[in-house]
Design an enzyme around this catalytic site. Structure first.
Site, short mmCIF file in Angstrom:
data_model
loop_
_atom_site.label_atom_id
_atom_site.label_comp_id
_atom_site.label_asym_id
_atom_site.label_seq_id
_atom_site.Cartn_x
_atom_site.Cartn_y
_atom_site.Cartn_z
N PHE A 49 0.80 -1.22 0.00
CA PHE A 49 0.00 0.00 0.00
C PHE A 49 0.83 1.27 0.00
O PHE A 49 0.37 2.33 0.41
CB PHE A 49 -0.99 0.01 1.17
N ASN A 76 -7.44 -8.72 -16.00
CA ASN A 76 -7.99 -9.90 -15.34
C ASN A 76 -9.17 -9.47 -14.48
O ASN A 76 -8.99 -8.92 -13.39
CB ASN A 76 -6.90 -10.56 -14.47
N PRO A 77 -10.40 -9.67 -14.96
CA PRO A 77 -11.57 -9.17 -14.24
C PRO A 77 -11.62 -9.65 -12.78
O PRO A 77 -12.09 -8.91 -11.92
CB PRO A 77 -12.75 -9.75 -15.03
N THR A 126 -9.09 -10.35 -10.55
CA THR A 126 -8.22 -9.63 -9.62
C THR A 126 -8.43 -8.11 -9.70
O THR A 126 -8.20 -7.41 -8.72
CB THR A 126 -6.74 -9.98 -9.88
N GLY A 143 -4.72 0.99 -14.85
CA GLY A 143 -4.35 0.70 -13.45
C GLY A 143 -5.56 0.78 -12.55
O GLY A 143 -6.37 1.70 -12.65
N GLU A 148 -5.53 1.98 -7.10
CA GLU A 148 -5.82 3.05 -6.15
C GLU A 148 -7.16 3.74 -6.33
O GLU A 148 -7.74 4.25 -5.37
CB GLU A 148 -4.65 4.04 -6.17
MO1 MOS Z 1 0.81 2.98 -3.87
S1 MOS Z 1 0.46 4.34 -2.36
O1 MOS Z 1 1.53 4.01 -5.03
O2 MOS Z 1 1.85 1.81 -3.25
#
Ligand code: MOS
Length: 719
Positions: free
Chosen positions: A246, A597-598, A600, A667, A670
């Protein structure tokens, strides 16, 4: 070789089809080994000793009695530790955080600062001795309180929209039919990754090898090499399985102290952080104090948007939690001003934590938008659609693709938004008041240069080697699917090996850029390998290997604004007698490029939204002003949402693409947390009529707020 340039995409069979994790069986059977559990002969164990004072100097480290304790091998501290090089710029443009460059001087800049490493034959002996070590200090007064008008606060960055520099914000606010002026706060957050940091360092054949749990093996390798003045080729970092990161798993005190001890003792040394130690050593999310001012025309169109954010950093390292950044992407306004401020306090250095900047920033701006919707009498979704910018609100750049509106339309349809009665505080079900809320999400979509090797094996299978990190995201599986398509084979014939700095430079698992960056490099190598194979009759026993480097190909991305988007929806139930808030359901619809990959990807998005529940209702690392340290720095005192807190969460996506790379990935790591807390807070307002501008919305805050009267009689303290 040259990097692939975007063009017609390979025939697809694997990308876009759900695939379980290729290492899933190894993980659930325990065959997958994590950094802290790999055995080595002659392994010694280090235990970090952290400062008990918040600011001052170390006067004495009482090593002598501890060295006589059973199994103790050494005590490293500022009086005997190797000197490290720290005056360099790391891979991401900043010098290393001195918290990681351990034992270099006698200063203590915050509570929980590493002051010594006790090394012993067993972890139990090391811990016993570490707890017995007496360190004496010269204590100095400290300041750990983030306050809005802190005299030490300084401007970190400020932006106004292109072409609006001369438009007076105050004048636009005065001219506005509706104005919102709110102060929003978010608390200190902790990463709370499942697997705390762990590293084993050893010298073998003249090379330093560090087996670690990190978000970028090459990143940690590069920083360690510079810090210890070693040639990069004599350092190898491996990080095969990672139990979450994270943002916290870069270079940290555990790797550096393990290398120091392994070098001093000439034997392998392992250092593992305890959960409590991660609270001061792993970085954290800074608390923020934000102010948002919005001014709108009668139709809800924004005339003025100002978003200011203040965060804290340590006195030894600067980290800006750029809360004001998200407004630069989401909304245009005639006068548009955003600025981030930072103040140095006697607190641990913060770092990236899932959606740094955007997670707390979106709480403020997306709550303020909801407040504006109420003032203007415009539906919150309609208000956002009326403020959709044509180009980047600040940059003026075109968007590569922007499907926020599509997310809201699809989300509204599936959530049943059309039937919503906008009046707050009117729906009761027994002791519960019910409400729904929404918020927008966005997160940057980028790529960074990477290298990959793809080998055609003699038996017709393929091996991919890339210094990627699968921190639990499913990156290894995603790359398997990408490679299979690029090689025109099936996933079962592709073995993807990650997490080894010997595989060459690659982007870290960070900034939601990992999979895109790595997929680009893998696709480039695969394309070249296929050309090579077309001209080859026989594959030799060692196989045929091609290496890619996307360094030249990626720079062009900066010509456009690139982001993932999302529309978050939440339903909350509030018991105003007990202050309890329950999230009843959540829906997130995202536009996040091509989904590799739907299975994950959905897991990533649901994980982010779950953290949104946690952020809205539970998480808060509380610091005691007198001691300067945390209250209860553990997962008993720091509450994270667990199963009983988390209802049915649905995450899905709309058609989206980013046409300028070979795979079209944006991506998903986040964007799922962005806006999630605001959607819940907006639902709490809709339920009760009380606006919460401070997170988390814990029971005490619900109780302290005005209790609404009968239907529609709720008071809004911000109104
Ligand atoms: Mo993420 S906060 O860019 O590991």
């Amino acid at each position: 070789m040259t990097a692939a340039t975007p063009g017609p995409r390979a025939v697809r069979g694997a990308v876009g089809v759900a695939h379980t994790r290729v290492e899933g069986r190894d993980k659930v059977t325990g065959a997958a080994r994590y950094a802290g559990e790999i055995p080595y002969p002659d392994l010694a164990h280090g235990w970090l000793v952290l400062s008990t004072i918040t600011r001052g100097r170390i006067l004495d480290v009482g090593s002598a009695p501890v060295l006589d304790m059973p199994g103790v091998l050494t005590v490293l501290h500022h009086g005997n530790a190797a000197r490290l090089k720290t005056d360099f710029t790391g891979q991401f443009g900043t010098p290393p955080d001195p918290t990681c460059a351990v034992f270099q001087n006698d200063r203590v800049p915050f509570a929980g600062w590493p002051v010594a490493l006790v090394v012993a034959e067993t972890p139990e002996q090391a811990r016993e001795a570490a707890e017995a070590l007496v360190v004496t200090y010269d204590r100095e007064p400290h300041d750990t309180a983030l306050v809005a008008d802190h005299p030490g606060a300084r401007l970190a960055d400020s932006q106004t929209s292109a072409g609006t520099e001369n438009v007076d914000l105050e004048e636009r606010l005065t001219a506005s039919a509706f104005v919102v002026d709110g102060r929003y706060t978010t608390p200190e957050g902790q990463h709370s990754m499942m697997e705390p940091h762990a590293a084993t360092a050893r010298w073998e054949g003249g090379r330093l090898e560090v087996v670690d749990s990190n978000q970028g093996a090459g990143w940690v390798q590069g920083e360690l090499a510079r810090m210890f003045s070693l040639d990069a080729s004599s350092v190898r970092v491996r990080s095969e399985h990672i139990g979450g990161g994270f943002g916290s798993k870069g270079l940290r005190a555990h790797q550096v102290s393990a290398v120091m001890a392994a070098t001093a003792l000439r034997r392998p040394v392992r250092v593992v952080l305890t959960r409590r130690q991660t609270f001061s050593l792993a970085g954290c999310r800074s608390p923020t104090i934000q102010r948002v001012r919005l001014g709108a025309a009668p139709d809800g169109r924004l005339l003025a948007l100002e978003h200011l954010s203040l965060n804290q950093t340590s006195t030894v390292h600067e980290f800006v939690e750029a809360g004001a950044g998200v407004a630069r992407v989401l909304y245009g306004a005639e006068a548009h001003r955003t600025a981030n401020h930072v103040v140095r306090l006697d607190v641990p250095s913060p770092t990236w934590m899932r959606a740094p900047g955007q997670a707390p920033g979106s709480f403020a701006i997306e709550t303020a938008l909801d407040e504006l919707a109420t003032r203007a009498g415009v539906d919150p979704i309609e208000l956002r659609l009326r403020n959709e910018p044509e180009t980047g609100p600040v940059s003026g750049l075109p968007f590569s693709s922007r499907n926020l509106a599509a997310c809201f339309r699809e989300g509204a349809r599936r959530f049943g938004w059309a039937d919503r009665d906008p009046r707050p505080g009117t729906r009761r079900e027994g002791r519960w008041l019910l409400g729904t809320g929404t918020a927008a999400a966005s997160y940057g979509a980028g790529a960074a240069p990477s290298t990959a090797q793809v080998t055609a094996e003699e038996d017709g299978s393929f091996t991919v080697r890339i210094a990627a990190a699968d921190i639990g995201t499913g990156a290894r599986t995603a790359l398997t699917l990408v490679a299979a398509d690029a090689l025109e084979t099936v996933p079962a014939r592709v073995l993807v090996r990650v997490g080894d700095s010997d595989f060459g430079p690659a982007m870290i698992a960070g900034g939601s850029m990992g999979t895109r960056s790595w997929a680009w490099a893998v696709t480039a190598a695969a394309a070249e390998l296929r050309e090579r194979l077309a001209a080859t009759a026989v594959i030799p026993p060692e196989g045929i290997t091609v290496r890619s480097d996307t360094t030249g190909a990626i720079g062009d991305l900066a010509r456009k604004e690139r982001h993932s988007y999302g529309a978050q929806f939440a339903e909350a139930a509030v018991d105003t007698a007990t202050g309890e808030v329950r999230v009843r359901r959540m829906l997130g619809i995202f536009a996040a490029g091509r989904i590799v990959n739907p299975l994950t990807a959905r897991n990533q998005l649901v994980g982010g939204m779950t953290w949104g529940i946690s952020m809205a209702l539970h998480e808060e690392a509380v610091r005691d002003r007198n001691s300067g340290g945390h209250y209860a720095p553990d997962l008993a005192g720091y509450h994270v949402a667990t199963h009983a807190d988390v209802p049915e969460i649905e995450a899905d996506w709309v058609e989206d693409d980013d046409p300028d790379d070979p795979v079209g990935i944006k991506g998903v790591g986040e964007v799922g947390i962005v806006g999630a807390a605001a959607a819940i807070a907006n639902a709490v307002w809709h339920a009760t009529g009380v606006r919460h501008r401070d997170l988390p919305i814990r029971p005490g805050r619900v109780l302290a707020a005005t209790v609404p009267g009968p239907a529609g009689g709720a008071a809004d303290p911000g109104a």
